[in-house]
Design a protein around this motif. Structure first.
Motif, PDB file in Angstrom:
ATOM      1  N   ASP A  22      20.041 -20.152  27.352  1.00  0.00           N
ATOM      2  CA  ASP A  22      18.940 -20.975  26.848  1.00  0.00           C
ATOM      3  C   ASP A  22      19.350 -21.885  25.696  1.00  0.00           C
ATOM      4  O   ASP A  22      18.779 -22.964  25.515  1.00  0.00           O
ATOM      5  CB  ASP A  22      17.768 -20.087  26.407  1.00  0.00           C
ATOM      6  N   LEU A  26      18.577 -25.825  25.385  1.00  0.00           N
ATOM      7  CA  LEU A  26      17.903 -26.406  24.229  1.00  0.00           C
ATOM      8  C   LEU A  26      18.687 -27.606  23.694  1.00  0.00           C
ATOM      9  O   LEU A  26      18.104 -28.661  23.395  1.00  0.00           O
ATOM     10  CB  LEU A  26      17.739 -25.336  23.146  1.00  0.00           C
ATOM     11  N   GLU A  29      18.190 -30.487  26.183  1.00  0.00           N
ATOM     12  CA  GLU A  29      16.872 -31.112  26.111  1.00  0.00           C
ATOM     13  C   GLU A  29      16.755 -31.981  24.866  1.00  0.00           C
ATOM     14  O   GLU A  29      16.280 -33.117  24.919  1.00  0.00           O
ATOM     15  CB  GLU A  29      15.788 -30.021  26.117  1.00  0.00           C
ATOM     16  N   SER A 182      18.401 -22.091  18.946  1.00  0.00           N
ATOM     17  CA  SER A 182      18.399 -20.799  19.618  1.00  0.00           C
ATOM     18  C   SER A 182      19.477 -19.916  19.007  1.00  0.00           C
ATOM     19  O   SER A 182      20.607 -20.360  18.819  1.00  0.00           O
ATOM     20  CB  SER A 182      18.685 -20.979  21.116  1.00  0.00           C
TER      21      SER A 182
END
Length: 196
Positions: A22, A26, A29, A182
């Motif tokens: 993830d 992140l 994105e 994260s």
């Protein structure tokens, strides 16, 4: 290499992706949105000259994992470095430029890599050749103040409020992007501290 057209803005995000998680999504994105990228290439590397890669899972597995975790159509998972037998990022970027004239590329890296960036082969050439976006990572927020690269190229730092201009500017130019972070890392996943 993924198909691109002249005039496109493309982010280059390299790593071993062992495993992808993830945190990678992140970064992807944030970079895609803030830099206004048409594509972002996840360049799954055969190995890292600065790390012990003896226990690295097969490249095909890491490509499959990277494709499985991605649902963003702008993300292109590629491992062209292996087929072109390049070992260092500077060689990879020279290859990318040679095969894709007219495309505006940005090198994307996590702030955790900034501390050791000066140990990379031909690191100054990388900074002189491509705009760079450094993405904040937990524990590395102040790396843009203390790293050798940041100090050497302090004059070339672009305010993050102008990050959308990065791919249009001539290097050397770099920016540091803050945003959601994260705590997950590939190392922590391998050590059983986090789930992918």
């Amino acid at each position: 290499m993924p198909h691109v057209e002249p005039g496109m803005s493309v982010g280059l995000f390299g790593g071993s992706f062992n495993p992808p998680h993830d945190g990678h999504l992140l970064v992807t994105e944030l970079a895609t949105r803030r830099l206004q990228l048409n594509q972002i290439w996840w360049m799954v590397t055969p190995g890292n000259p600065l790390k012990d890669t003896a226990a690295l899972p097969p490249l095909a597995d890491r490509i499959a994992w990277s494709e499985a975790i991605n649902s963003n159509p702008r993300v292109k998972v590629t491992a062209f470095e292996a087929s072109h037998d390049v070992r260092f990022t500077s060689e990879t970027l020279a290859l990318v430029r040679r095969y894709n004239p007219g495309v505006r590329f940005v090198w994307i890296m996590g702030a955790d890599n900034l501390a050791d960036f000066h140990r990379w082969q031909n690191w100054r050439d990388i900074v002189q050749a491509f705009p760079i976006a450094v993405i904040d990572r937990p524990g590395a927020t102040l790396s843009y103040l203390s790293s050798k690269m940041a100090k050497t190229f302090d004059y070339a730092r672009l305010d993050e409020g102008d990050a959308a201009l990065l791919s249009f500017l001539e290097p050397p130019v770099w920016t540091f992007l803050h945003g959601p972070r994260s705590p997950v890392s590939s190392t922590a996943i391998r050590d059983g501290l986090h789930k992918p």
